[in-house]
Design an enzyme around this catalytic site. Structure first.
Site, PDB file in Angstrom:
ATOM      1  N   HIS A 199      -7.740  -5.450  -0.723  1.00  0.00           N
ATOM      2  CA  HIS A 199      -6.496  -4.819  -0.303  1.00  0.00           C
ATOM      3  C   HIS A 199      -6.121  -5.306   1.095  1.00  0.00           C
ATOM      4  O   HIS A 199      -6.961  -5.339   2.001  1.00  0.00           O
ATOM      5  CB  HIS A 199      -6.719  -3.306  -0.286  1.00  0.00           C
ATOM      6  CG  HIS A 199      -5.502  -2.470  -0.106  1.00  0.00           C
ATOM      7  ND1 HIS A 199      -4.579  -2.263  -1.102  1.00  0.00           N
ATOM      8  CD2 HIS A 199      -5.065  -1.741   0.958  1.00  0.00           C
ATOM      9  CE1 HIS A 199      -3.635  -1.448  -0.666  1.00  0.00           C
ATOM     10  NE2 HIS A 199      -3.900  -1.124   0.585  1.00  0.00           N
ATOM     11  N   SER A 207       0.845  -1.189   0.000  1.00  0.00           N
ATOM     12  CA  SER A 207       0.000   0.000   0.000  1.00  0.00           C
ATOM     13  C   SER A 207       0.887   1.247   0.000  1.00  0.00           C
ATOM     14  O   SER A 207       1.730   1.396  -0.879  1.00  0.00           O
ATOM     15  CB  SER A 207      -0.956  -0.036   1.193  1.00  0.00           C
ATOM     16  OG  SER A 207      -1.969   0.922   1.078  1.00  0.00           O
ATOM     17  N   GLU A 221      -8.948  -5.105  -4.938  1.00  0.00           N
ATOM     18  CA  GLU A 221      -8.417  -4.123  -3.991  1.00  0.00           C
ATOM     19  C   GLU A 221      -9.513  -3.284  -3.347  1.00  0.00           C
ATOM     20  O   GLU A 221      -9.537  -3.053  -2.140  1.00  0.00           O
ATOM     21  CB  GLU A 221      -7.436  -3.191  -4.719  1.00  0.00           C
ATOM     22  CG  GLU A 221      -6.196  -3.858  -5.279  1.00  0.00           C
ATOM     23  CD  GLU A 221      -5.079  -3.960  -4.274  1.00  0.00           C
ATOM     24  OE1 GLU A 221      -5.213  -3.401  -3.169  1.00  0.00           O
ATOM     25  OE2 GLU A 221      -4.062  -4.606  -4.589  1.00  0.00           O
TER      26      GLU A 221
END
Length: 460
Positions: free
Chosen positions: A387, A182, A296
């Site tokens: 995610h 990330s 995600e």
């Protein structure tokens, strides 16, 4: 177990053939005269410093709005937030090293999360170093009279500390892989584009991190909002007069009114736009493994209840804003029959922000690049392959409560064995076990059951 660093001796613990050194400072505390200043070396200490507990974490507030149920926060008070944790084989020397940069939108995250426990890496012959760096306004404000990108400068300082000290912990300073997820993955991309990248690390892993050019003016926008909210000029002197607690409270109020924090190209340690630099050859001689999860977007939309609130008007607005041809959305609808507008918008966003930029970068880099996609679907809160779901598989920390919170009760250990093994292989041998990127565009898909190497020609 006592190890001597450039600043002094530290005492860690040893159990099961693995040495742990926690909360080791790599730079001075960024407060007092050092607030909003580049990191400087920590002063030497006398005697033996205990390194058996996690060190202080950067100022942050826990997740909210439903995300707190799956994304834990660990907050440890103290000023010496520029610290790192080390897990290493207790015996031997010359072990390869992986330096981990946690994610969290540059506002949350720390090396104290149980997900990032480096036990499995050390068990498999890798020295794992996890790094804290300044977050939010403390690390990424854009002030008129202070350097920008202080959080990135912290990361560079940590990598230099590793280069100078890791041999004492059994690591090889010339075999360092920097990795992150990330915002941490975006930080790796910035470091990869740095002119001195090869002096700091030899390989890189980018997990679900932005690699394309960022929005112009993004970081400055939130700094200006905070300055207006506080009634002060956007200067180092003015921001330094605000307590860390009050600055964090202001940041929390303003984040929802902007796109958040980001890096600012132009000066050290981000001399140029990382995305543009990477596409024109920066870091091309450094092996890179990069990828993302298949869904995600579900992290932000499913647990928060937003997925069902997105309408076709939102999808239309996004299509027009990003100049996406109508035929692309139509093709997406055909590929996902029955999908709602929220899922289609999420797929489009994942494609625009991660999938396309990463594959464009892989095309530009050619060889010495490996691509992956994580497709295993978590049943928790309808997350799917969202995610951050892959993190416990990479670290082989499925036995933690944090793993159960995001992956559920029936999380497949064989997938962790496969994925963690690929990361270890990349760090140790320079290739993860599937073909490097070429004209066939191979992507390793991690799933259970199923998965394997796919190419565009494999699609029906």
């Amino acid at each position: 177990m006592i190890v001597k660093t450039a600043q002094g001796e530290v005492r860690g613990s040893v159990a099961g053939g693995i040495a742990r050194f926690l909360g080791v400072p790599y730079a001075a505390a960024p407060y007092g005269d050092d607030r909003f200043a580049p990191p400087r070396p920590h002063d030497p200490w006398y005697g033996v410093r205990e390194a058996t507990r996690m060190g202080p974490t950067p100022p942050q507030v826990p997740y909210a709005g439903g995300l707190e149920n799956i994304l834990p926060s660990v907050i440890i008070d103290g000023e010496e937030i520029l610290n790192l944790n080390i897990w290493a084989p207790a015996e031997g020397t010359g072990h390869p090293v992986m330096v981990w940069l946690p994610g969290g939108a540059l506002t949350r995250g720390s090396n104290a999360l149980a997900t990032y426990d480096g036990h499995a890496f050390a068990r498999d012959g890798v020295v794992l170093v996890s790094v804290n760096y300044r977050l939010g306004a403390e690390g990424f404000s854009v002030l008129d009279d202070a350097p920008a990108n202080l959080g990135v400068a912290d990361q560079v300082a940590a990598l230099r500390w590793v280069r100078d000290n890791i041999a004492a912990f059994g690591g090889a300073p010339d075999r360092v892989t920097v990795a992150g997820q990330s915002a941490g993955g975006g930080a790796v991309a910035s470091l990869l584009a740095h002119p001195s990248a090869k002096e700091l690390f030899s390989q890189a892993v980018i997990q679900s991190g932005p690699v394309g050019p960022g929005p112009a003016g993004r970081a400055r926008r939130i700094t200006d909002l905070m300055a207006r909210d506080l009634g002060i000029p956007a200067t180092r002197e003015a921001f330094a007069r605000v307590s860390p607690e009050d600055l964090l409270a202001c940041q929390t109020r303003m984040v929802g009114r902007s796109q958040g924090f980001g890096v600012v190209p132009g000066d050290e340690p981000v001399p140029s736009d990382p995305g543009a630099a990477l596409l024109t050859g920066a870091g091309a001689d450094i092996p890179v493994m990069m990828g993302h999860t298949s869904e995600e977007y579900r992290l932000w939309l499913a647990p928060t209840g937003k997925l069902e609130k997105i309408t076709w008007l939102h999808l239309l607005a996004a299509r027009l804003r990003f100049k996406v041809p109508r035929k692309e959305v139509a093709a997406l609808r055909r590929a996902r029959p029955g999908a709602g507008s929220g899922e289609l918008l999420g797929e489009l966003t994942t494609d625009l922000l991660l999938r396309r930029p990463m594959r464009a970068l892989a095309d530009a880099r050619g060889a010495r690049t490996w691509m992956y996609e994580f497709a295993w679907r978590s049943p928790v809160h309808d997350l799917g392959a969202a995610h951050a779901v892959e993190l416990n598989y990479v670290f082989d920390t499925l036995g933690t409560p944090e793993a159960e919170a995001i992956c559920g009760a029936d999380r497949p250990q064989e997938l962790a064995d496969l994925m963690h093994g690929a990361w270890v292989r990349f760090v140790r041998e320079g290739e993860p076990g599937w073909p490097a990127w070429d004209e066939g565009r191979p992507v390793m898909v991690f799933d259970s059951p199923g998965g394997g190497v796919l190419r565009p020609s494999d699609s029906p």
